[in-house]
Design an enzyme around this catalytic site. Structure first.
Site, PDB file in Angstrom:
ATOM      1  N   THR A  15       1.089  -0.890   0.287  1.00 39.31           N
ATOM      2  CA  THR A  15       0.266  -0.035   0.119  1.00 39.31           C
ATOM      3  C   THR A  15       1.215   1.036   0.162  1.00 39.31           C
ATOM      4  O   THR A  15       1.404   1.215   0.519  1.00 39.31           O
ATOM      5  CB  THR A  15      -0.800   0.482   1.452  1.00 39.31           C
ATOM      6  OG1 THR A  15      -0.302   0.297   2.046  1.00 39.31           O
ATOM      7  CG2 THR A  15      -1.688  -1.033   1.593  1.00 39.31           C
ATOM      8  N   ILE A  21       8.662   4.825   0.095  1.00 33.89           N
ATOM      9  CA  ILE A  21       9.249   4.274   0.571  1.00 33.89           C
ATOM     10  C   ILE A  21       8.310   3.433  -0.126  1.00 33.89           C
ATOM     11  O   ILE A  21       9.119   1.601  -0.808  1.00 33.89           O
ATOM     12  CB  ILE A  21       8.960   4.071   1.757  1.00 33.89           C
ATOM     13  CG1 ILE A  21      10.255   4.798   2.630  1.00 33.89           C
ATOM     14  CG2 ILE A  21       9.182   2.693   2.674  1.00 33.89           C
ATOM     15  CD1 ILE A  21       9.689   5.525   4.367  1.00 33.89           C
ATOM     16  N   ASP A  40      -2.483   1.854  -4.047  1.00 32.85           N
ATOM     17  CA  ASP A  40      -2.562   3.198  -4.008  1.00 32.85           C
ATOM     18  C   ASP A  40      -4.311   4.213  -3.827  1.00 32.85           C
ATOM     19  O   ASP A  40      -4.183   3.781  -4.536  1.00 32.85           O
ATOM     20  CB  ASP A  40      -1.388   3.497  -4.117  1.00 32.85           C
ATOM     21  CG  ASP A  40      -0.433   5.346  -3.485  1.00 32.85           C
ATOM     22  OD1 ASP A  40       0.080   5.458  -3.895  1.00 32.85           O
ATOM     23  OD2 ASP A  40      -1.456   6.163  -3.054  1.00 32.85           O
ATOM     24  N   ASP A  72      -8.380   2.944  -0.737  1.00 30.10           N
ATOM     25  CA  ASP A  72      -7.999   4.063   0.295  1.00 30.10           C
ATOM     26  C   ASP A  72      -8.575   3.323   1.579  1.00 30.10           C
ATOM     27  O   ASP A  72      -9.166   2.453   2.304  1.00 30.10           O
ATOM     28  CB  ASP A  72      -9.310   4.997   0.311  1.00 30.10           C
ATOM     29  CG  ASP A  72      -9.073   5.613   1.767  1.00 30.10           C
ATOM     30  OD1 ASP A  72      -8.593   5.789   2.271  1.00 30.10           O
ATOM     31  OD2 ASP A  72     -10.259   6.967   1.478  1.00 30.10           O
ATOM     32  N   TYR A 166       0.863  12.457  14.525  1.00 31.23           N
ATOM     33  CA  TYR A 166       1.370  11.334  13.670  1.00 31.23           C
ATOM     34  C   TYR A 166       2.731  10.589  14.467  1.00 31.23           C
ATOM     35  O   TYR A 166       2.517   9.125  14.153  1.00 31.23           O
ATOM     36  CB  TYR A 166       2.436  12.058  12.411  1.00 31.23           C
ATOM     37  CG  TYR A 166       3.225  11.631  11.382  1.00 31.23           C
ATOM     38  CD1 TYR A 166       2.902  10.936  10.480  1.00 31.23           C
ATOM     39  CD2 TYR A 166       4.485  11.008  12.226  1.00 31.23           C
ATOM     40  CE1 TYR A 166       3.561   9.852  10.368  1.00 31.23           C
ATOM     41  CE2 TYR A 166       5.354  11.120  11.020  1.00 31.23           C
ATOM     42  CZ  TYR A 166       4.972  10.063  10.066  1.00 31.23           C
ATOM     43  OH  TYR A 166       5.754   8.339   9.129  1.00 31.23           O
ATOM     44  N   ALA A 168       1.882   9.759  17.472  1.00 29.91           N
ATOM     45  CA  ALA A 168       1.232   8.517  18.036  1.00 29.91           C
ATOM     46  C   ALA A 168       0.528   7.845  17.354  1.00 29.91           C
ATOM     47  O   ALA A 168       0.095   6.358  17.806  1.00 29.91           O
ATOM     48  CB  ALA A 168      -0.075   9.474  18.929  1.00 29.91           C
ATOM     49  N   SER A 169       0.516   7.822  15.822  1.00 22.93           N
ATOM     50  CA  SER A 169       0.307   7.407  14.838  1.00 22.93           C
ATOM     51  C   SER A 169       0.918   5.827  14.915  1.00 22.93           C
ATOM     52  O   SER A 169       0.810   4.191  14.869  1.00 22.93           O
ATOM     53  CB  SER A 169      -0.794   7.547  13.949  1.00 22.93           C
ATOM     54  OG  SER A 169       0.532   8.063  12.791  1.00 22.93           O
ATOM     55  N   LYS A 170       2.129   6.598  14.875  1.00 24.30           N
ATOM     56  CA  LYS A 170       3.003   5.657  14.762  1.00 24.30           C
ATOM     57  C   LYS A 170       3.776   4.270  15.959  1.00 24.30           C
ATOM     58  O   LYS A 170       4.244   3.443  15.530  1.00 24.30           O
ATOM     59  CB  LYS A 170       4.481   6.251  13.711  1.00 24.30           C
ATOM     60  CG  LYS A 170       3.950   7.192  12.330  1.00 24.30           C
ATOM     61  CD  LYS A 170       3.709   5.563  11.760  1.00 24.30           C
ATOM     62  CE  LYS A 170       3.380   6.595  10.225  1.00 24.30           C
ATOM     63  NZ  LYS A 170       3.804   5.557   8.806  1.00 24.30           N
TER      64      LYS A 170
HETATM   65  P1  NAD Z   1       5.356   9.526   0.198  1.00 25.21           P
HETATM   66  O1  NAD Z   1       4.195  10.439   0.458  1.00 25.21           O
HETATM   67  O2  NAD Z   1       6.099   9.625  -0.744  1.00 25.21           O
HETATM   68  O3  NAD Z   1       4.264   8.062  -0.031  1.00 25.21           O
HETATM   69  C1  NAD Z   1       3.185   7.773   1.042  1.00 25.21           C
HETATM   70  C2  NAD Z   1       1.698   7.300  -0.455  1.00 25.21           C
HETATM   71  O4  NAD Z   1       0.538   6.561   0.503  1.00 25.21           O
HETATM   72  C3  NAD Z   1       1.302   7.907  -1.318  1.00 25.21           C
HETATM   73  O5  NAD Z   1       1.737   7.340  -2.398  1.00 25.21           O
HETATM   74  C4  NAD Z   1       0.364   8.746  -0.820  1.00 25.21           C
HETATM   75  O6  NAD Z   1      -1.203   8.646  -2.076  1.00 25.21           O
HETATM   76  C5  NAD Z   1      -1.290   7.263  -0.116  1.00 25.21           C
HETATM   77  N1  NAD Z   1      -1.755   6.962   0.649  1.00 25.21           N
HETATM   78  C6  NAD Z   1      -1.842   8.321   0.746  1.00 25.21           C
HETATM   79  N2  NAD Z   1      -3.278   7.657   2.054  1.00 25.21           N
HETATM   80  C7  NAD Z   1      -3.735   6.974   1.446  1.00 25.21           C
HETATM   81  C8  NAD Z   1      -4.679   6.059   1.777  1.00 25.21           C
HETATM   82  N3  NAD Z   1      -5.782   7.089   2.151  1.00 25.21           N
HETATM   83  N4  NAD Z   1      -4.780   5.059   0.951  1.00 25.21           N
HETATM   84  C9  NAD Z   1      -3.521   4.322   0.230  1.00 25.21           C
HETATM   85  N5  NAD Z   1      -2.771   5.080  -0.212  1.00 25.21           N
HETATM   86  C10 NAD Z   1      -2.543   5.974   0.622  1.00 25.21           C
HETATM   87  O7  NAD Z   1       5.800   8.951   1.403  1.00 25.21           O
HETATM   88  P2  NAD Z   1       6.530   7.988   2.504  1.00 25.21           P
HETATM   89  O8  NAD Z   1       8.321   8.660   2.545  1.00 25.21           O
HETATM   90  O9  NAD Z   1       6.961   7.274   1.144  1.00 25.21           O
HETATM   91  O10 NAD Z   1       6.246   7.148   3.311  1.00 25.21           O
HETATM   92  C11 NAD Z   1       5.778   5.627   3.124  1.00 25.21           C
HETATM   93  C12 NAD Z   1       5.343   5.978   4.939  1.00 25.21           C
HETATM   94  O11 NAD Z   1       6.209   5.304   5.851  1.00 25.21           O
HETATM   95  C13 NAD Z   1       4.220   6.428   4.963  1.00 25.21           C
HETATM   96  O12 NAD Z   1       3.456   5.542   6.391  1.00 25.21           O
HETATM   97  C14 NAD Z   1       4.826   7.484   6.945  1.00 25.21           C
HETATM   98  O13 NAD Z   1       4.849   8.494   7.751  1.00 25.21           O
HETATM   99  C15 NAD Z   1       6.588   6.412   7.099  1.00 25.21           C
HETATM  100  N6  NAD Z   1       7.504   6.967   6.853  1.00 25.21           N
HETATM  101  C16 NAD Z   1       8.228   8.188   5.837  1.00 25.21           C
HETATM  102  C17 NAD Z   1       9.456   8.785   6.445  1.00 25.21           C
HETATM  103  C18 NAD Z   1       9.747   9.813   5.365  1.00 25.21           C
HETATM  104  O14 NAD Z   1      10.773  10.611   5.912  1.00 25.21           O
HETATM  105  N7  NAD Z   1       9.890   9.581   4.593  1.00 25.21           N
HETATM  106  C19 NAD Z   1       9.619   8.279   8.299  1.00 25.21           C
HETATM  107  C20 NAD Z   1       8.761   7.682   8.746  1.00 25.21           C
HETATM  108  C21 NAD Z   1       8.572   6.742   8.140  1.00 25.21           C
END
Ligand code: NAD
Length: 256
Positions: A15, A21, A40, A72, A166, A168-170
Site C-alpha cells: 500500500t 518508500i 494506492d 483507500d 503522527y 501517536a499513530s506510529k
Molecule cells: P509518500 O508521501 O511519498 O507516500 C505515501 C503514499 O501513501 C502516497 O502515494 C499516497 O498517495 C499514499 N496514501 C496516502 N493516503 C492513503 C490512503 N488513505 N490509502 C492508500 N494510499 C494512501 O511518503 P513515504 O515517505 O513514502 O511514506 C511511506 C510510509 O513511511 C508512511 O507510512 C510514512 O509515515 C512512513 N515514514 C516515512 C518517513 C520519511 O521520512 N519519508 C519516515 C518514517 C516513516
C-alpha cells in the site's frame, strides 16, 4: 513469475505504492522475484510505479504479472474491494503485505484541529489495522504462511515537534504489530514493523529546511535515507532470511 531472488514466486501487496518508500518496496520486491500489487489512493501514481519504475527498470516493456490497484486504506469497503480484486486476478491472497500508506498533518499541539488528528489516525493506524485484519484473515483461510511489514516511524519512539498526531499513530502501529504477531504466530504469519528515520521522499517536503538541518545534525551518518534503504529491509523481512524475526520493530535511521 521470476524463479530467482529472495522472494521469488511470491505475491506481494504494497500500500502507498505510488510514491516514496512504497514505490521503492515494489521495485526491490520485484527485483527479488515477487509479483507485486501496487495499491494506492492515487491510482495513476500506482500505475506509474508498475509501468515506469518496475517494468522499465527491469528492461521489460510491459507490466508483466504486476498490477496497480486503487485503495483507500482508511475505508473498510475499499479494503474489501482490494482483496476481492486481488483474488479475482491472482486466485490467492498475497503472501507478503506491506503497509506503507501514510500521511502527515503537522501542527503544534495547541493548534492541531480534530480533523487533522482524525485523518492521520484514520490512514496510519486504522488503515494498518484494516489491511492487516482483512489480509491476515484471507491468509489463514487459504493456509498461507506469510509476512506482514508495517511502516511505523522513529518518531513513534521519540516524538517530534509538530507531530503529536503522527507520532501517536506510529507508536500505535508498533503496539499493534506486537499484538498481531502474538496472535498470528500460530498460523506462521510473521508481523514486523520498521521505524524509518528521515527518508528522502515527498512526505518530508513540508518540513521546513531549517528544521531539516537541525534534524540532520542528530543523524550520525549526516544525511537523509534513501527509500531503497528501507525497501531492502522490507524485502529482508518478507523473505525466509528473517524466518525467526517476529513482533520486532527495526530502527532504520542512520543512527538518529
Ligand atoms: P509518500 O508521501 O511519498 O507516500 C505515501 C503514499 O501513501 C502516497 O502515494 C499516497 O498517495 C499514499 N496514501 C496516502 N493516503 C492513503 C490512503 N488513505 N490509502 C492508500 N494510499 C494512501 O511518503 P513515504 O515517505 O513514502 O511514506 C511511506 C510510509 O513511511 C508512511 O507510512 C510514512 O509515515 C512512513 N515514514 C516515512 C518517513 C520519511 O521520512 N519519508 C519516515 C518514517 C516513516
Amino acid at each position: 513469475m521470476a524463479s530467482k531472488g529472495l522472494v521469488a514466486g511470491r505475491l506481494a501487496l504494497v500500500t502507498g505504492a505510488g510514491s516514496g518508500i512504497g514505490r521503492a518496496a515494489c521495485q526491490v520486491l520485484s527485483r527479488e522475484g515477487a509479483t507485486v500489487v501496487a495499491a494506492d489512493k492515487n491510482y495513476d501514481a500506482a500505475l506509474e510505479t508498475i509501468k515506469k519504475h518496475i517494468a522499465l527498470a527491469s528492461g521489460y516493456s510491459d507490466a508483466g504479472e504486476h498490477s496497480a490497484m486503487e485503495v483507500d486504506v482508511s475505508e473498510p469497503k475499499s479494503v474489501q474491494n482490494l482483496l476481492q480484486a486481488i483474488l479475482a486476478e491472482y486466485k490467492v491472497p498475497p503472501k507478503i503485505v506491506v503497509n506503507s500508506a501514510g500521511v502527515t498533518r503537522d501542527n503544534w499541539l495547541l493548534k492541531l484541529s480534530q480533523e487533522d488528528y482524525d485523518s492521520v489516525m484514520n490512514v496510519n493506524l486504522k488503515g494498518t489495522f484494516l489491511i492487516m485484519q482483512t489480509f491476515a484473515k484471507a491468509m489463514t483461510e487459504s493456509s498461507i504462511q506469510g509476512s506482514i511489514i508495517n511502516i511505523s516511524s522513529i518518531v513513534g519512539k521519540y516524538g517530534n515537534i509538530g507531530q503529536t498526531n503522527y507520532s501517536a499513530s506510529k507508536a500505535g502501529v508498533v503496539a499493534m504489530t506486537q499484538s498481531a504477531a502474538k496472535e498470528l504466530g500460530k498460523f506462521n504469519i510473521r508481523v514486523n514493523a520498521i521505524m524509518p528515520g528521515f527518508i528522502d521522499t515527498p512526505i518530508i517536503k513540508t518540513v521546513p529546511d531549517k528544521v531539516k538541518e537541525q534534524l540532520l545534525k542528530l543523524v550520525p551518518l549526516g544525511r537523509l535515507g534513501d527509500p531503497t534503504e528501507i525497501a531492502e529491509v522490507i524485502t529482508f523481512l518478507s523473505s525466509d532470511k528473517s524466518s525467526f524475526i517476529n513482533g520486532a520493530s527495526i530502527d532504520v535511521t542512520g543512527g538518529y
